[in-house]
Enzyme design. Sequence first.
Site: not given
Length: 348
Positions: A97, A74, A43, A99-100, A143
Site C-alpha cells: 500500500f 520496507e 511482501e 500508505d506504507f 490503506h
Amino acid sequence: MAQQETDPETERQTDRSLTMSRAMVEAIAHEMREDEEVFYMGEDVADYGGIFDSTEGLLEEFGCDRIMDVPISETAYLGAAVGAAQAGMRPIAELMFVDFFGVGMDQIYNQMAKNTYMSGGSVSVPMVLTAAVGGTYNDAAQHSQTLYGTFAHLPGMKVVVPSTAYDAKGLMHNAIRDNDPVVYMFHKRLMGIGWLPAPDGPKTPVPEDDYTIPFGSADVKREGADVTVVTLGLHVHRALEAADDLADDGIDAEVVDLRTLVPLDTETVRESVAKTGRLVVVDEDYRSFGVTGEIVARVAEDGLADLEAVERVAVPDVPLPYARPMENEVVPDAEDITSAVRAAHGDE
C-alpha cells in the site's frame, strides 16, 4: 534499451483484451526474460502473487531468486533495492500500500531519488517502485490514500499512474527500461481482480508484442469542445461516465488522462483548455497543495487569458473514512464531476 515510439491506434488493433493486472505482469515477465538483472521484491509477491495480482504467475516461471518475498520491513528491502540498482541491477520493489511509504521514506526520497544527483552523476538508480493506491473499498485511512502529489513534489523520481491495461503495459515496459527511479502507482479498483470489481474501461485490447508509452505524454481519452476535464487513474473512468451523461444535455466534455505526473504533459492540457476555455481538474488525492492546484497553476501561468472558468474536484483534507457511506462522501464520483463541469459551463 532505447525508448520505442509506438502508434497507439496501430497497437490497439487487437482482439485480445487483458485486465490491468495481467497487462502489468505481461510487461514484467517480458523484461525479466530479456534481462536477467530485472527482479521483483515485496511482501506477498511470490507464493501469493501480490494481494492485487501484481505478480500473479511470475514465481512459477522465474523462481524465488527473482520473485522474492521479503520481511515486513520496507526500510530494509527498499534500501536493498536502491543498492542493487546502483550495482547495475534493475529491481522492482513493491509497496503493498502506498500508505506504507512513511516507514521507508528516507530510502525513497533521500537515496532512491537523490543518489544520482548527490554522486554527481557517477551512479544511476534504475529501479521501479510500485505501489497500490486508492480507496473505494473501505480499508480505512491507512490503506486508502493515493498520494500522487507527495511523490511528484519531491525531485528525482518519475511518477506514473496508468488508467487502462493498454497504458499499464506500455508504461511498465518504459519504467523498467528507464535509467532513473520510477514510481509506478496502480489503483486497486482498476486491477480487475475478482474480489474488487473494476469499472467498465480499464480492461482493454493489449498487443502481445512489447511496446512503450513515453513518459510525459498525456492521452485525450475523449475529445470535446466545451469543457476540459483533466484527471488520472480511477477518475479517468469516472470522468468518462460523467462526460457521457453530460452529452445527453448538450455539454461536450474533453477528458485528458495525464498518465504521468513526472514528467507532466502541460502542453496537451494547455491545448485542450485553449480550445474549450473551461478547466475541471479531478483527483483522488487531497485537495490542498496537490495535483489539482498544480494543474490549474500551470495552465494559468501560460494561458490565463484562455480560462473562463476553473473547478477542482478532490478528496477533502480529512483522513479516508472506514465506513462506506462516509468514504463514498469524500471520494469524488461521477456525479461530483458532472456538477463541477456544469458549474464551469455556467449551468449551475
